[in-house]
Design an enzyme around this catalytic site. Structure first.
Site, PDB file in Angstrom:
ATOM      1  N   ARG A 100      85.592  33.185 -14.037  1.00 34.77           N
ATOM      2  CA  ARG A 100      86.946  32.345 -14.300  1.00 34.77           C
ATOM      3  C   ARG A 100      87.077  30.980 -13.791  1.00 34.77           C
ATOM      4  NH1 ARG A 100      91.518  35.242 -12.289  1.00 34.77           N
ATOM      5  NH2 ARG A 100      90.029  36.304 -10.672  1.00 34.77           N
ATOM      6  N   LYS A 103      78.506  51.242  -4.859  1.00 35.23           N
ATOM      7  CA  LYS A 103      78.318  50.826  -3.406  1.00 35.23           C
ATOM      8  C   LYS A 103      77.393  51.420  -2.570  1.00 35.23           C
ATOM      9  CE  LYS A 103      81.467  47.457  -3.502  1.00 35.23           C
ATOM     10  NZ  LYS A 103      80.962  46.142  -3.641  1.00 35.23           N
ATOM     11  N   TYR A 117      82.628  53.326  -8.659  1.00 38.03           N
ATOM     12  CA  TYR A 117      82.544  52.369  -7.633  1.00 38.03           C
ATOM     13  C   TYR A 117      81.980  52.741  -6.549  1.00 38.03           C
ATOM     14  CZ  TYR A 117      84.964  49.087  -4.345  1.00 38.03           C
ATOM     15  OH  TYR A 117      85.084  48.161  -3.409  1.00 38.03           O
ATOM     16  N   GLN A 167      90.591  38.481  -4.701  1.00 32.99           N
ATOM     17  CA  GLN A 167      91.477  38.617  -3.444  1.00 32.99           C
ATOM     18  C   GLN A 167      91.014  38.061  -2.241  1.00 32.99           C
ATOM     19  OE1 GLN A 167      92.482  42.643  -2.283  1.00 32.99           O
ATOM     20  NE2 GLN A 167      94.272  41.830  -0.947  1.00 32.99           N
ATOM     21  N   ILE A 223      77.654  36.086 -12.526  1.00 37.41           N
ATOM     22  CA  ILE A 223      76.575  36.479 -11.837  1.00 37.41           C
ATOM     23  C   ILE A 223      75.547  37.297 -12.677  1.00 37.41           C
ATOM     24  CG2 ILE A 223      77.809  38.787 -11.149  1.00 37.41           C
ATOM     25  CD1 ILE A 223      75.358  36.596  -9.106  1.00 37.41           C
TER      26      ILE A 223
HETATM   27  P1  NAD Z   1      88.492  40.842  -7.035  1.00 37.25           P
HETATM   28  O1  NAD Z   1      88.481  41.715  -8.178  1.00 37.25           O
HETATM   29  O2  NAD Z   1      89.793  40.396  -6.281  1.00 37.25           O
HETATM   30  O3  NAD Z   1      87.715  39.532  -7.163  1.00 37.25           O
HETATM   31  C1  NAD Z   1      86.391  39.754  -8.044  1.00 37.25           C
HETATM   32  C2  NAD Z   1      86.302  38.343  -8.339  1.00 37.25           C
HETATM   33  O4  NAD Z   1      84.916  38.182  -9.298  1.00 37.25           O
HETATM   34  C3  NAD Z   1      87.153  37.677  -9.644  1.00 37.25           C
HETATM   35  O5  NAD Z   1      87.737  36.656  -9.232  1.00 37.25           O
HETATM   36  C4  NAD Z   1      86.371  37.872 -10.701  1.00 37.25           C
HETATM   37  O6  NAD Z   1      86.890  36.946 -11.794  1.00 37.25           O
HETATM   38  C5  NAD Z   1      84.787  37.439 -10.405  1.00 37.25           C
HETATM   39  N1  NAD Z   1      83.868  37.960 -11.234  1.00 37.25           N
HETATM   40  C6  NAD Z   1      83.997  39.257 -12.210  1.00 37.25           C
HETATM   41  N2  NAD Z   1      83.170  39.352 -12.753  1.00 37.25           N
HETATM   42  C7  NAD Z   1      82.235  38.280 -12.541  1.00 37.25           C
HETATM   43  C8  NAD Z   1      81.105  37.944 -12.896  1.00 37.25           C
HETATM   44  N3  NAD Z   1      80.347  38.475 -13.904  1.00 37.25           N
HETATM   45  N4  NAD Z   1      80.522  36.560 -12.429  1.00 37.25           N
HETATM   46  C9  NAD Z   1      80.995  35.884 -11.367  1.00 37.25           C
HETATM   47  N5  NAD Z   1      82.196  36.424 -10.998  1.00 37.25           N
HETATM   48  C10 NAD Z   1      82.891  37.219 -11.533  1.00 37.25           C
HETATM   49  O7  NAD Z   1      87.869  41.538  -5.820  1.00 37.25           O
HETATM   50  P2  NAD Z   1      87.952  41.440  -4.042  1.00 37.25           P
HETATM   51  O8  NAD Z   1      88.967  42.491  -3.725  1.00 37.25           O
HETATM   52  O9  NAD Z   1      88.174  40.177  -3.746  1.00 37.25           O
HETATM   53  O10 NAD Z   1      86.636  42.104  -3.740  1.00 37.25           O
HETATM   54  C11 NAD Z   1      85.477  41.292  -3.575  1.00 37.25           C
HETATM   55  C12 NAD Z   1      84.369  42.460  -3.182  1.00 37.25           C
HETATM   56  O11 NAD Z   1      84.747  43.001  -1.801  1.00 37.25           O
HETATM   57  C13 NAD Z   1      83.976  43.388  -4.339  1.00 37.25           C
HETATM   58  O12 NAD Z   1      82.391  44.010  -4.129  1.00 37.25           O
HETATM   59  C14 NAD Z   1      84.734  44.624  -3.792  1.00 37.25           C
HETATM   60  O13 NAD Z   1      84.042  45.698  -4.041  1.00 37.25           O
HETATM   61  C15 NAD Z   1      84.562  44.492  -2.269  1.00 37.25           C
HETATM   62  N6  NAD Z   1      85.718  45.096  -1.542  1.00 37.25           N
HETATM   63  C16 NAD Z   1      87.089  44.821  -1.505  1.00 37.25           C
HETATM   64  C17 NAD Z   1      88.284  45.380  -0.910  1.00 37.25           C
HETATM   65  C18 NAD Z   1      89.647  44.885  -1.051  1.00 37.25           C
HETATM   66  O14 NAD Z   1      90.309  45.955  -0.544  1.00 37.25           O
HETATM   67  N7  NAD Z   1      89.680  43.923  -1.732  1.00 37.25           N
HETATM   68  C19 NAD Z   1      87.691  46.348  -0.116  1.00 37.25           C
HETATM   69  C20 NAD Z   1      86.486  46.870  -0.110  1.00 37.25           C
HETATM   70  C21 NAD Z   1      85.416  46.336  -0.584  1.00 37.25           C
HETATM   71  C1  AKB Z   2      89.554  49.642  -3.652  1.00 34.72           C
HETATM   72  O1  AKB Z   2      90.710  50.186  -3.438  1.00 34.72           O
HETATM   73  O2  AKB Z   2      88.862  50.025  -4.706  1.00 34.72           O
HETATM   74  C2  AKB Z   2      89.242  48.722  -2.680  1.00 34.72           C
HETATM   75  C3  AKB Z   2      88.230  49.518  -1.641  1.00 34.72           C
HETATM   76  C4  AKB Z   2      88.856  50.019  -0.524  1.00 34.72           C
HETATM   77  O3  AKB Z   2      87.162  49.247  -1.872  1.00 34.72           O
HETATM   78  N1  AKB Z   2      90.172  48.283  -2.244  1.00 34.72           N
END
Ligand code: NAD
Ligand code: AKB
Length: 312
Positions: A36, A143, A139, A12, A50
């Site tokens: 992917r 973090k 989670y 995302q 990773i």
């Molecule tokens: P997401 O799940 O949409 O994307 C994660 C991506 O990582 C995916 O494309 C997946 O294929 C890839 N992935 C999974 N395992 C992998 C591996 N072993 N090696 C390489 N790639 C791998 O997550 P996101 O929403 O884009 O979030 C990204 C980061 O931001 C995360 O650390 C998440 O905790 C943090 N975060 C997101 C939000 C949110 O609302 N989206 C909020 C707070 C924190």
């Molecule tokens: C989740 O809901 O897990 C994420 C976040 C706030 O870290 N969007």
């Protein structure tokens, strides 16, 4: 110029961050990677797990990478289904990048934390930067531990690691990957596709949220800030908009008057109830000039416009 590598680029945040970086520093200076297969237009894509530390090192050397944005992780709802794997991915991925920075192979790291670092004993209104943190999800625990390790690598080894505690992020390019705040994206898809949405959170569940454009701006601004301005090396609180399901539904109804919402709680209600309702981000404002732009009304208009285009 050294390049920026985005790990987890197909997700995302990555889908928007890769394009945001390409606009600011040029597509030729960005590398997108994910476990992917992916396509990021003009930006070069390389496959990477990773957890494969030797391959990570090879990619960094071969592509002259200076900055890593580490986005690969399991999010809150998915992590509860597989706690041990979530811990492994979220922690080992971070260590693989921190260790390379410690060796001098990387100059700068961005690693996102989350409002999930807070727990039921944290003050929920206007949650301060420094406060009680007793997260109850795997989670959130990963973090919180990650924040401690980032600060440790900075203090002990001088690693330039920077971080934001993102709230729930709302965007239309890529769908969210298994979080508790995902309802605030799904609701727009369902509003346009079916005219109704069944929400897994109670109508009055307030959570901190943010439109993706603001989050990408914050991320790149933080990474481009003067090193001396970055006073917090665990992770910065960041605030956007706080709203509840009933409020976002009312806003959608202004555009789609026949839209209706119903409520059927599941396990994600407990997670949401343990998180803050709103966030105090005065440190981010003071240190590197953060200010959000989008409110619920402007975000809703953009989401519906963008999704209509995407869904045809
Ligand atoms: P997401 O799940 O949409 O994307 C994660 C991506 O990582 C995916 O494309 C997946 O294929 C890839 N992935 C999974 N395992 C992998 C591996 N072993 N090696 C390489 N790639 C791998 O997550 P996101 O929403 O884009 O979030 C990204 C980061 O931001 C995360 O650390 C998440 O905790 C943090 N975060 C997101 C939000 C949110 O609302 N989206 C909020 C707070 C924190
Ligand atoms: C989740 O809901 O897990 C994420 C976040 C706030 O870290 N969007």
């Amino acid at each position: 110029m050294k390049k920026s590598l985005v790990i987890g680029a197909n997700g995302q945040i990555g889908s928007d961050l890769v394009q945001g970086l390409a606009q600011r520093i040029g597509a030729e200076n960005v590398i997108a990677s994910d476990i992917r297969e992916g396509n990021h237009g003009e930006v070069q894509f390389v496959s990477l797990d990773i957890l494969d530390a030797p391959k990570l090192k090879t990619i960094i050397e071969e592509h002259n990478v200076g900055t890593v944005y580490l986005l690969a992780a399991l999010l809150s709802a998915t992590a509860e289904q597989n706690p041990m794997f979530a811990w492994k991915l979220n922690m080992e991925g971070l260590f693989n990048v921190l260790e390379l920075a410690k060796e001098g192979a990387i100059d700068q790291i961005f690693w996102p934390s989350s409002i999930a670092v807070f727990g039921p004993t944290t003050p929920r209104e206007n949650t301060p930067q420094t406060t009680v943190m007793e997260p109850t999800t795997v989670y959130g625990i990963s973090k919180q531990a990650g924040e401690r390790w980032c600060e440790y690598y900075h203090n002990k080894y001088g690693v330039d690691v920077r971080s934001i505690r993102y709230p729930g992020l709302i965007s239309y390019k890529a769908e969210p990957g298994g979080g508790t705040t995902d309802y605030a994206v799904a609701i727009y898809y369902k509003a346009l596709q079916e005219g109704k949405y069944e929400c897994y959170l109670k109508s009055d569940t307030y959570l901190p949220m943010m439109y993706m454009e603001d989050a990408i701006k914050a991320t790149i601004d933080l990474m481009q800030a003067e090193e001396s301005d970055i006073k917090i090396r665990s992770s910065y609180n960041l605030a956007g908009i706080s709203f509840s399901p009933v409020e976002i539904a009312e806003e959608i109804k202004k555009h789609l008057p026949d839209f209706s919402i119903s409520y059927q709680q599941d396990f994600r209600q407990n997670i949401a109830d343990s998180w803050p309702k709103s966030i105090d981000d005065s440190k981010a404002q003071e240190d590197w000039g953060w200010k959000n732009s989008y409110e619920l009304d402007t975000m809703t208009a953009e989401m519906l416009k963008g999704l209509k285009r995407k869904l045809g």
